[in-house]
Structures are given as C-alpha cells and as structure tokens.
Scaffold this active site. Structure first.
Site, mmCIF file in Angstrom:
data_model
loop_
_atom_site.group_PDB
_atom_site.id
_atom_site.type_symbol
_atom_site.label_atom_id
_atom_site.label_comp_id
_atom_site.label_asym_id
_atom_site.label_seq_id
_atom_site.Cartn_x
_atom_site.Cartn_y
_atom_site.Cartn_z
ATOM 1 N N ARG A 232 -32.612 65.539 -2.476
ATOM 2 C CA ARG A 232 -33.663 65.192 -0.886
ATOM 3 C C ARG A 232 -32.244 64.680 0.238
ATOM 4 O O ARG A 232 -32.998 65.564 1.285
ATOM 5 C CB ARG A 232 -34.006 63.515 -0.732
ATOM 6 C CG ARG A 232 -34.944 63.463 -1.952
ATOM 7 C CD ARG A 232 -35.294 61.901 -2.622
ATOM 8 N NE ARG A 232 -35.519 61.665 -1.575
ATOM 9 C CZ ARG A 232 -35.875 60.271 -1.706
ATOM 10 N NH1 ARG A 232 -35.171 60.024 -2.893
ATOM 11 N NH2 ARG A 232 -36.449 59.098 -0.991
ATOM 12 N N ARG B 169 -40.763 66.581 9.090
ATOM 13 C CA ARG B 169 -40.609 66.828 8.336
ATOM 14 C C ARG B 169 -39.839 68.747 8.629
ATOM 15 O O ARG B 169 -38.610 69.386 7.807
ATOM 16 C CB ARG B 169 -40.028 66.716 7.024
ATOM 17 C CG ARG B 169 -39.708 65.765 6.208
ATOM 18 C CD ARG B 169 -40.239 65.588 4.839
ATOM 19 N NE ARG B 169 -39.226 64.808 3.976
ATOM 20 C CZ ARG B 169 -40.043 63.651 4.170
ATOM 21 N NH1 ARG B 169 -40.785 63.355 4.978
ATOM 22 N NH2 ARG B 169 -39.119 62.409 3.306
ATOM 23 N N LYS C 54 -36.324 54.001 6.942
ATOM 24 C CA LYS C 54 -37.990 54.519 8.347
ATOM 25 C C LYS C 54 -39.388 53.512 7.971
ATOM 26 O O LYS C 54 -39.223 53.306 8.893
ATOM 27 C CB LYS C 54 -37.758 56.006 8.149
ATOM 28 C CG LYS C 54 -36.953 57.184 8.329
ATOM 29 C CD LYS C 54 -37.418 58.571 7.997
ATOM 30 C CE LYS C 54 -38.030 58.475 6.860
ATOM 31 N NZ LYS C 54 -36.622 58.519 5.589
ATOM 32 N N ARG D 264 -32.627 50.564 -4.757
ATOM 33 C CA ARG D 264 -34.000 50.023 -3.827
ATOM 34 C C ARG D 264 -35.228 49.617 -5.061
ATOM 35 O O ARG D 264 -35.697 50.550 -6.154
ATOM 36 C CB ARG D 264 -34.586 51.264 -2.996
ATOM 37 C CG ARG D 264 -36.100 51.291 -2.886
ATOM 38 C CD ARG D 264 -37.015 52.425 -1.754
ATOM 39 N NE ARG D 264 -36.759 53.731 -1.939
ATOM 40 C CZ ARG D 264 -37.360 54.726 -1.371
ATOM 41 N NH1 ARG D 264 -36.861 54.295 0.108
ATOM 42 N NH2 ARG D 264 -36.742 55.681 -1.805
ATOM 43 N N ARG E 281 -38.482 54.319 -7.789
ATOM 44 C CA ARG E 281 -38.982 54.978 -7.346
ATOM 45 C C ARG E 281 -38.540 56.508 -8.645
ATOM 46 O O ARG E 281 -37.307 56.427 -8.474
ATOM 47 C CB ARG E 281 -38.922 55.487 -5.897
ATOM 48 C CG ARG E 281 -40.517 55.541 -5.528
ATOM 49 C CD ARG E 281 -40.411 55.617 -4.290
ATOM 50 N NE ARG E 281 -39.736 56.574 -3.609
ATOM 51 C CZ ARG E 281 -39.354 57.309 -2.097
ATOM 52 N NH1 ARG E 281 -40.133 56.890 -1.452
ATOM 53 N NH2 ARG E 281 -39.118 58.555 -1.967
HETATM 54 P P1 AP5 Z 1 -37.050 52.321 2.961
HETATM 55 O O1 AP5 Z 1 -37.591 52.067 4.061
HETATM 56 O O2 AP5 Z 1 -37.566 52.626 1.969
HETATM 57 O O3 AP5 Z 1 -36.441 54.014 3.667
HETATM 58 P P2 AP5 Z 1 -37.132 55.114 4.196
HETATM 59 O O4 AP5 Z 1 -36.314 55.730 5.095
HETATM 60 O O5 AP5 Z 1 -38.381 55.226 4.274
HETATM 61 O O6 AP5 Z 1 -36.776 56.435 2.864
HETATM 62 P P3 AP5 Z 1 -37.813 56.979 1.540
HETATM 63 O O7 AP5 Z 1 -37.001 57.296 0.388
HETATM 64 O O8 AP5 Z 1 -39.089 56.547 1.876
HETATM 65 O O9 AP5 Z 1 -37.467 58.385 2.847
HETATM 66 P P4 AP5 Z 1 -38.091 59.713 2.401
HETATM 67 O O10 AP5 Z 1 -38.216 60.212 3.757
HETATM 68 O O11 AP5 Z 1 -37.281 60.195 1.198
HETATM 69 O O12 AP5 Z 1 -39.239 59.509 1.402
HETATM 70 P P5 AP5 Z 1 -40.651 59.745 1.955
HETATM 71 O O13 AP5 Z 1 -41.306 58.905 0.743
HETATM 72 O O14 AP5 Z 1 -40.362 60.057 2.664
HETATM 73 O O15 AP5 Z 1 -35.560 51.546 2.790
HETATM 74 C C1 AP5 Z 1 -34.684 52.278 1.448
HETATM 75 C C2 AP5 Z 1 -33.881 51.464 1.207
HETATM 76 O O16 AP5 Z 1 -32.454 50.420 1.831
HETATM 77 C C3 AP5 Z 1 -34.763 50.175 0.845
HETATM 78 O O17 AP5 Z 1 -34.541 49.416 -0.322
HETATM 79 C C4 AP5 Z 1 -35.107 49.033 1.690
HETATM 80 O O18 AP5 Z 1 -34.819 47.423 1.621
HETATM 81 C C5 AP5 Z 1 -33.400 48.996 2.514
HETATM 82 N N1 AP5 Z 1 -33.238 49.096 3.506
HETATM 83 C C6 AP5 Z 1 -33.603 48.879 4.600
HETATM 84 N N2 AP5 Z 1 -33.500 48.913 5.852
HETATM 85 C C7 AP5 Z 1 -32.078 48.084 5.247
HETATM 86 C C8 AP5 Z 1 -30.981 48.060 6.323
HETATM 87 N N3 AP5 Z 1 -31.143 47.943 7.568
HETATM 88 N N4 AP5 Z 1 -29.699 47.927 5.486
HETATM 89 C C9 AP5 Z 1 -29.510 47.931 4.118
HETATM 90 N N5 AP5 Z 1 -30.654 48.385 3.235
HETATM 91 C C10 AP5 Z 1 -31.977 48.422 4.271
HETATM 92 O O19 AP5 Z 1 -41.183 61.176 0.803
HETATM 93 C C11 AP5 Z 1 -41.164 61.284 -0.584
HETATM 94 C C12 AP5 Z 1 -41.233 62.942 -0.940
HETATM 95 O O20 AP5 Z 1 -42.743 63.081 -0.287
HETATM 96 C C13 AP5 Z 1 -40.261 63.623 -0.323
HETATM 97 O O21 AP5 Z 1 -39.028 64.341 -1.065
HETATM 98 C C14 AP5 Z 1 -41.481 65.113 -0.586
HETATM 99 O O22 AP5 Z 1 -41.138 65.979 -1.590
HETATM 100 C C15 AP5 Z 1 -42.618 64.278 -0.088
HETATM 101 N N6 AP5 Z 1 -42.963 64.763 1.611
HETATM 102 C C16 AP5 Z 1 -43.376 63.319 1.914
HETATM 103 N N7 AP5 Z 1 -43.440 63.311 3.716
HETATM 104 C C17 AP5 Z 1 -43.385 65.140 3.442
HETATM 105 C C18 AP5 Z 1 -43.426 65.815 5.098
HETATM 106 N N8 AP5 Z 1 -43.805 65.205 5.799
HETATM 107 N N9 AP5 Z 1 -43.373 67.463 4.375
HETATM 108 C C19 AP5 Z 1 -42.879 67.407 3.276
HETATM 109 N N10 AP5 Z 1 -43.202 66.810 1.765
HETATM 110 C C20 AP5 Z 1 -42.834 65.308 2.037
#
Ligand code: AP5
Length: 219
Positions: A172, A89, A13, A128, A161
C-alpha cells in the site's frame, strides 16, 4: 468548507476527517469505508473491489469515480460542505473530481496533506483495530479501548483489517508513492495544498489542522 484529506495509509486521515466532519457538519465520504461496506454486504461492487483491496492495490478509477458521483448526487448537504478521505488517489481521479464539481458549480476550499513518515505508518497500521459492528477505529497502544478487544461505543468486537497485514502494508505504501504522489503535485500546482505534520497525538494534529483552516478561511 469543501475539503480533501490526503496522506499515506495510516497517516490518520480517517481519524482527523471524522473529527472535522462532526465538528463542522460536513458530508464525510471515505471511499475505503464505502468499499468495505460493499464487501460486507456481498454486493456486485463489493465482489469487484475485494481482491484489489486485499492485495493493497488501487481499485480501478472508473469504479471509484462512479461511486463518488452517485454519493455526491444523492447527498443533500454536499453543497454546504464535504470532506473526502482517501479520494482522489490518482491524477485521473483528481481531474474527474474537478469535472464533477464544476458541473454542480462547486469548488474545493483546500486539500490537507497529512505528512507521516513510512516507519510511523507501519507502527500505526499494524496496531490498528476496528469495530466489526460500527467501524470505530482504535490502536492497541496509541488509542486503546477501555476493555481489550471490545468497542467503547457499541460493544462490538474489534478486529484487524485484512490489508493491515505487514506484506500488504508495504505494498500500500509503494502504491501510495507511485500513484498518489502525483495527486499531491497536482493540487500544489493548483495552489490548494496545505501540509500538516501528522506526528503527535490526535488532538495535537487536530489543532494544527484548525490553525490551517483559519488561515485559508481568512485568505
Ligand atoms: P487512521 O485514521 O485509520 O488512518 P488512515 O489514514 O485513515 O488509514 P487508512 O489505512 O484507512 O488509509 P488508507 O488510505 O490506506 O485506506 P482506505 O480505507 O482509504 O489511523 C491509523 C491508525 O493510527 C489507527 O489505529 C489510529 O487510531 C492511529 N492514529 C491516528 N492518528 C494518530 C496519531 N496522531 N498518533 C498515533 N496514532 C494515530 O483504502 C483502503 C483500500 O481501498 C485501498 O488500499 C484501495 O484498495 C481502496 N481504495 C480506497 N479509496 C480508493 C481510491 N480513491 N482509489 C482506488 N482505490 C481506493
């Protein structure tokens, strides 16, 4: 263009949303990034969210919605376009977002769901690395930096991370299926959901998204 990008943790994402935000000049709002910055700055909000994130649990809806409300209100280009990454979410967050948008007379254009199976998520997250200084995202195998452990953009140190540890990744994913699957159904019912196959290289996934964007822009 007013978009939401949904998908399991590690589906790409953030990677795809940053490309779209740069290309189309959209306001990019990633709740996870906002919370990580608050933790780094040791703010009250950071202290409140830290333990939820470390365990892989969701931050309470009230805190999340308040953060988004403030960002939307303070952003001059939100009326032109935005992309939300990792928000909403829960179904409650989705309904609160509808209310926030209707107050400022805006409507969502589309919700993009990046579909990636759980085993691929585990591979992507465990490899990552992020830059401790500028937040740029790498992968040890799929998107390695030119010099191991160092950011190509700013020379900062690459770190893992806290929530990319195996036991937290499993939690997660579980939380995603329990609490975010209903958000997918919510937008499906509202005819806003577009599914994108998230497998393939970053460029390839971006091309699939572009094809969809053209499709709904012409509808
Ligand atoms: P990346 O692009 O970083 O993936 P992502 O989907 O953004 O992953 P996140 O882990 O950031 O998502 P998340 O939803 O768990 O975390 P968030 O920060 O929102 O890609 C991942 C890896 O794959 C990278 O190494 C990249 O290089 C690689 N990659 C990408 N595309 C690729 C491809 N096509 N092929 C191969 N490799 C690829 O949330 C973290 C925490 O915050 C949550 O657990 C929660 O505690 C809190 N939080 C955040 N938002 C909320 C909310 N709205 N409500 C409640 N809690 C929340």
């Amino acid at each position: 263009m007013r978009l939401i990008i949904l998908g399991p943790p590690g589906s790409g994402k953030g990677t795809q949303a940053s490309i779209l935000a740069r290309k189309y000049g959209l306001l990019y709002l990633a709740t996870g990034d906002i919370f990580r910055e608050e933790i780094k700055q040791k703010t009250d909000l950071g202290r409140q969210v830290e333990s939820y994130m470390a365990r892989g649990e969701l931050v309470p809806d009230e805190l999340v919605v308040e953060v988004v409300r403030r960002k939307l209100e303070s952003s001059s280009n939100s009326s032109i376009g935005f992309i939300f990454d990792g928000f909403p979410r829960t179904e409650r967050q989705a309904k609160e977002l509808d209310k926030l948008l209707s107050k400022i007379n805006l409507k969502l254009s589309a919700v993009l769901l990046i579909d990636v199976p759980d085993d691929e998520v585990v591979k992507r997250l465990s490899g990552r690395r992020i830059c401790a200084r500028c937040g740029a995202v790498y992968h040890v195998e799929y998107n390695p930096p030119k010099i191991e452990g160092t950011c190509d953009i700013c020379g900062g140190e690459l770190i893992q991370r806290e929530d990319d540890k195996p036991e937290v990744i499993r939690r997660r994913l579980q939380v995603y299926h329990e609490q975010t699957d209903p958000v997918i159904s919510y937008y499906e019912k509202n005819n806003l959901l577009y599914r994108v196959d998230g497998l393939g290289e970053v460029e390839e996934v971006h091309r699939k998204i572009e094809t969809l964007l053209k499709q709904f822009c012409n509808e």
